[in-house]
Design a protein around this motif. Structure first.
Motif, mmCIF file in Angstrom:
data_model
loop_
_atom_site.group_PDB
_atom_site.id
_atom_site.type_symbol
_atom_site.label_atom_id
_atom_site.label_comp_id
_atom_site.label_asym_id
_atom_site.label_seq_id
_atom_site.Cartn_x
_atom_site.Cartn_y
_atom_site.Cartn_z
ATOM 1 N N PHE A 1 0.826 -1.207 0.000
ATOM 2 C CA PHE A 1 0.000 0.000 0.000
ATOM 3 C C PHE A 1 0.862 1.260 0.000
ATOM 4 C CE2 PHE A 1 -1.756 3.366 2.685
ATOM 5 C CZ PHE A 1 -2.946 3.648 2.024
ATOM 6 N N GLU A 2 0.383 2.280 -0.717
ATOM 7 C CA GLU A 2 0.950 3.627 -0.696
ATOM 8 C C GLU A 2 -0.204 4.590 -0.422
ATOM 9 O OE1 GLU A 2 2.780 4.056 -4.539
ATOM 10 O OE2 GLU A 2 4.251 2.468 -4.130
ATOM 11 N N GLU A 3 0.084 5.708 0.199
ATOM 12 C CA GLU A 3 -0.974 6.661 0.572
ATOM 13 C C GLU A 3 -1.887 7.015 -0.586
ATOM 14 O OE1 GLU A 3 -0.284 10.189 2.884
ATOM 15 O OE2 GLU A 3 1.229 9.150 4.100
ATOM 16 N N ALA B 1 -5.416 5.202 -1.206
ATOM 17 C CA ALA B 1 -6.536 5.224 -0.252
ATOM 18 C C ALA B 1 -7.896 5.408 -0.919
ATOM 19 C CB ALA B 1 -6.305 6.289 0.812
ATOM 20 N N VAL C 1 -5.817 5.505 5.103
ATOM 21 C CA VAL C 1 -4.364 5.681 5.098
ATOM 22 C C VAL C 1 -3.772 5.154 6.397
ATOM 23 C CG1 VAL C 1 -2.475 7.371 5.074
ATOM 24 C CG2 VAL C 1 -4.381 7.609 3.471
ATOM 25 N N LYS C 2 -4.346 5.558 7.510
ATOM 26 C CA LYS C 2 -3.826 5.127 8.816
ATOM 27 C C LYS C 2 -3.913 3.607 8.971
ATOM 28 C CE LYS C 2 -4.487 5.770 13.767
ATOM 29 N NZ LYS C 2 -5.303 6.411 14.803
ATOM 30 N N CYS D 1 -4.361 1.148 6.641
ATOM 31 C CA CYS D 1 -3.580 0.377 5.666
ATOM 32 C C CYS D 1 -2.079 0.523 5.887
ATOM 33 C CB CYS D 1 -3.951 0.790 4.247
ATOM 34 S SG CYS D 1 -5.628 0.326 3.766
ATOM 35 N N SER D 2 -1.667 1.650 6.432
ATOM 36 C CA SER D 2 -0.245 1.882 6.703
ATOM 37 C C SER D 2 0.228 1.182 7.969
ATOM 38 C CB SER D 2 0.038 3.383 6.833
ATOM 39 O OG SER D 2 -0.251 4.043 5.635
ATOM 40 N N SER D 3 -0.698 0.817 8.832
ATOM 41 C CA SER D 3 -0.328 0.227 10.121
ATOM 42 C C SER D 3 -0.169 -1.290 10.062
ATOM 43 C CB SER D 3 -1.364 0.592 11.190
ATOM 44 O OG SER D 3 -2.581 -0.073 10.936
ATOM 45 N N THR E 1 -0.416 -4.169 4.010
ATOM 46 C CA THR E 1 -1.553 -4.111 3.099
ATOM 47 C C THR E 1 -1.030 -4.294 1.686
ATOM 48 O OG1 THR E 1 -2.749 -2.631 4.575
ATOM 49 C CG2 THR E 1 -3.499 -2.725 2.278
ATOM 50 N N GLU F 1 -5.208 -7.100 3.952
ATOM 51 C CA GLU F 1 -4.425 -6.561 5.067
ATOM 52 C C GLU F 1 -4.020 -7.675 6.017
ATOM 53 O OE1 GLU F 1 -6.982 -2.380 5.358
ATOM 54 O OE2 GLU F 1 -7.196 -3.903 6.913
#
Length: 170
Positions: A23-25, A28, A66-67, A69-71, A74, A88
């Protein structure tokens, strides 16, 4: 050409074109729309209109994509720049969101995303994967080797849903 031959040709083409990455921002919005459209148009087969509206509300940003998927790990499947699926994996082996684009159902996208997730789980030395799946997703996860731990009823935004806790030993 028979329908089954055309379907097989389409699956082979899609499988040869799919790329998977983290995943990249910038992903989203596409992910939010994919989630929304899949629940509203695919899961409606197994759930009521009220249930799918609670599950995938009109506001596609009900979740901080964003939060979230970034955590976690993903993985995004894409074809010619269009996101066609995502999954995820949390560090404890929990698979959270796992969705394939409504137009790519049954084409092998989910299988490819799952393989990447399982590979990562093995790299992390996890001994099992676990997930809560919809009625719609249960057959897919069974094909991937998951077993049903229990059927359960959960509540989301005032609506009750049946889903399944499933797991797979690695």
């Amino acid at each position: 050409m028979k329908q089954s031959d055309r379907s097989q040709d389409l699956r082979e083409y899609i499988n040869s074109q799919i790329a998977i990455r983290l995943f990249e921002e910038r992903d989203a919005e596409q992910i939010a729309l994919l989630f929304h459209d899949t629940v509203r148009e695919i899961n409606i087969r197994d759930y009521s209109s009220n249930q799918v509206r609670a599950w995938a509300p009109d506001n596609i940003y009900f979740r901080d994509w964003v939060k979230m998927c970034s955590s976690r790990f993903t993985y995004i499947a894409y074809d010619m720049g269009i996101i066609i699926g995502f999954g995820e994996l949390e560090a404890n082996g929990h698979i959270d969101c796992f969705y394939c684009h409504k137009n790519y159902q049954g084409c092998g996208v989910g299988k490819q995303i799952y393989r990447v997730i399982e590979t990562k789980a093995v790299e992390l030395s996890l001994n099992r994967l676990f997930v809560e799946v919809s009625i719609t997703a249960k057959p897919f996860f069974q094909r991937m080797g998951f077993s049903i731990v229990q059927k359960q009823e959960v509540t989301c935004r005032g609506e009750s849903f049946v889903n399944y806790v499933m797991e797979k030993s690695l």
